[in-house]
Design an enzyme around this catalytic site. Structure first.
Site, PDB file in Angstrom:
ATOM      1  N   HIS A 190      11.137  24.289  19.928  1.00  0.00           N
ATOM      2  CA  HIS A 190      10.138  23.326  19.483  1.00  0.00           C
ATOM      3  C   HIS A 190      10.209  23.148  17.968  1.00  0.00           C
ATOM      4  O   HIS A 190      10.857  23.914  17.265  1.00  0.00           O
ATOM      5  CB  HIS A 190       8.731  23.786  19.865  1.00  0.00           C
ATOM      6  N   HIS A 191       9.475  22.146  17.493  1.00  0.00           N
ATOM      7  CA  HIS A 191       9.381  21.859  16.059  1.00  0.00           C
ATOM      8  C   HIS A 191       8.759  23.037  15.319  1.00  0.00           C
ATOM      9  O   HIS A 191       8.055  23.875  15.899  1.00  0.00           O
ATOM     10  CB  HIS A 191       8.548  20.603  15.834  1.00  0.00           C
TER      11      HIS A 191
ATOM     12  N   GLY B 111       3.256  27.046  25.876  1.00  0.00           N
ATOM     13  CA  GLY B 111       2.492  27.038  27.117  1.00  0.00           C
ATOM     14  C   GLY B 111       3.336  26.572  28.286  1.00  0.00           C
ATOM     15  O   GLY B 111       3.184  27.055  29.419  1.00  0.00           O
TER      16      GLY B 111
ATOM     17  N   LYS C  73       4.835  24.098  15.430  1.00  0.00           N
ATOM     18  CA  LYS C  73       4.161  24.572  16.630  1.00  0.00           C
ATOM     19  C   LYS C  73       3.625  25.983  16.381  1.00  0.00           C
ATOM     20  O   LYS C  73       4.346  26.862  15.931  1.00  0.00           O
ATOM     21  CB  LYS C  73       5.104  24.553  17.829  1.00  0.00           C
TER      22      LYS C  73
ATOM     23  N   GLY D 132      -4.770  19.464  26.403  1.00  0.00           N
ATOM     24  CA  GLY D 132      -3.367  19.835  26.321  1.00  0.00           C
ATOM     25  C   GLY D 132      -3.113  20.858  25.231  1.00  0.00           C
ATOM     26  O   GLY D 132      -1.963  21.132  24.903  1.00  0.00           O
ATOM     27  N   THR D 133      -4.185  21.439  24.668  1.00  0.00           N
ATOM     28  CA  THR D 133      -4.032  22.457  23.639  1.00  0.00           C
ATOM     29  C   THR D 133      -3.654  23.785  24.287  1.00  0.00           C
ATOM     30  O   THR D 133      -4.283  24.197  25.267  1.00  0.00           O
ATOM     31  CB  THR D 133      -5.346  22.634  22.851  1.00  0.00           C
ATOM     32  N   THR D 134      -2.654  24.446  23.745  1.00  0.00           N
ATOM     33  CA  THR D 134      -2.271  25.756  24.259  1.00  0.00           C
ATOM     34  C   THR D 134      -2.723  26.845  23.290  1.00  0.00           C
ATOM     35  O   THR D 134      -3.158  26.573  22.178  1.00  0.00           O
ATOM     36  CB  THR D 134      -0.747  25.842  24.474  1.00  0.00           C
TER      37      THR D 134
ATOM     38  N   ALA E   2      -3.561  21.229  31.119  1.00  0.00           N
ATOM     39  CA  ALA E   2      -2.143  21.326  31.449  1.00  0.00           C
ATOM     40  C   ALA E   2      -1.400  21.814  30.218  1.00  0.00           C
ATOM     41  O   ALA E   2      -1.702  21.393  29.095  1.00  0.00           O
ATOM     42  CB  ALA E   2      -1.581  19.980  31.901  1.00  0.00           C
ATOM     43  N   SER E   3      -0.455  22.705  30.428  1.00  0.00           N
ATOM     44  CA  SER E   3       0.363  23.169  29.307  1.00  0.00           C
ATOM     45  C   SER E   3       1.288  22.063  28.826  1.00  0.00           C
ATOM     46  O   SER E   3       1.778  22.104  27.693  1.00  0.00           O
ATOM     47  CB  SER E   3       1.184  24.390  29.716  1.00  0.00           C
TER      48      SER E   3
ATOM     49  N   ASP F 179     -11.788  15.809  14.081  1.00  0.00           N
ATOM     50  CA  ASP F 179     -10.769  16.671  13.478  1.00  0.00           C
ATOM     51  C   ASP F 179     -11.454  17.828  12.767  1.00  0.00           C
ATOM     52  O   ASP F 179     -12.677  17.997  12.866  1.00  0.00           O
ATOM     53  CB  ASP F 179      -9.895  15.860  12.513  1.00  0.00           C
TER      54      ASP F 179
END
Length: 232
Positions: free
Chosen positions: A131-132, A141, A135, A71-73, A96-97, A31
């Site tokens: 989205h939340h 993405g 984001k 999966g990070t955009t 992948a988006s 992290d």
């Protein structure tokens, strides 16, 4: 399978639980405060970090010979660099988006509908994504991938977050509450509308897809996507 988890926020914790439920081990949790990374026990790395951290996480893992699922955009201006590193190291990489199995079916449905609508100039396409409120990127993405699917099968040349010209796909982005992700594509004319919609009920679908992709990529060489994983 031993997994190194890059990003230990809400998504990271859900991925951890899904992976453990499927019999895997989380051998590292990286992290923002992590100073040193031990790659020695990793069979695969899963990156759901932040746009600023993603490329560094991906490149370091590939340099160490670790397959990467990301999966990070919001970092895709450096995607081609990641691909070059993967090819140079003869590694394995999937970005992948959206890793949701349902969303990847939705991508295919979107492209097929766009192909059918391409010659029907009476219809104008638009998109909304919700989205939340935590984001970081907008449009999502996933929305950009959907727009690219439309552009590949129609005369639309680009997407925009603002006022759209005739050859542009307008994308409206909303950030509210704890919404996991909703994407709506609308084709409207003066007489009717056609709409397709995907609604995520929780984040477990994204986590499951990422873990399935990690299971699939171990032992492979190359740059792949979720169509390869799912055989679409």
């Amino acid at each position: 399978m031993n997994i190194g988890l890059f990003g230990y926020g809400k998504m990271g914790k859900i991925i951890e639980q899904v992976a453990i439920d499927r019999g895997h081990y989380i051998v590292a949790k990286i992290d923002v405060d992590t100073k040193e990374i031990d790659f020695s026990e990793m069979d695969v790395a899963i990156d759901f970090s932040t746009p600023d951290a993603a490329f560094g996480n991906i490149s370091k893992s590939l340099e160490k010979g670790i397959p990467v699922i990301s999966g990070t955009t919001g970092w895709l201006d450096r995607y081609d660099e990641a691909v070059k590193i993967c090819e140079k190291r003869q590694g394995a990489f999937i970005y992948a988006s959206n890793f949701s199995l349902g969303v990847n079916v939705f991508f295919e449905l979107n492209a097929h509908l766009a192909k059918m609508m391409g010659n029907l100039k009476e219809y104008a396409v638009s998109m909304e994504e919700i989205h939340h409120d935590q984001k970081l990127d907008a449009p999502s993405g996933t929305a950009i991938t959907l727009a690219e699917g439309i552009m590949a099968n129609t005369d639309y040349g680009k997407w925009t977050s603002g006022k759209a010209e005739k050859d542009e796909i307008p994308i409206s982005s909303k950030r509210t509450g704890s919404v996991p992700g909703t994407h709506i594509i609308d084709y409207s004319s003066s007489v009717d509308s056609i709409e397709i919609k995907h609604t995520a009920h929780n984040r477990e679908g994204f986590a499951l897809g990422a873990v399935i992709a990690a299971e699939w990529i171990v032992g492979k060489t190359g740059v792949f996507d979720m169509k390869d994983v799912l055989g679409l």
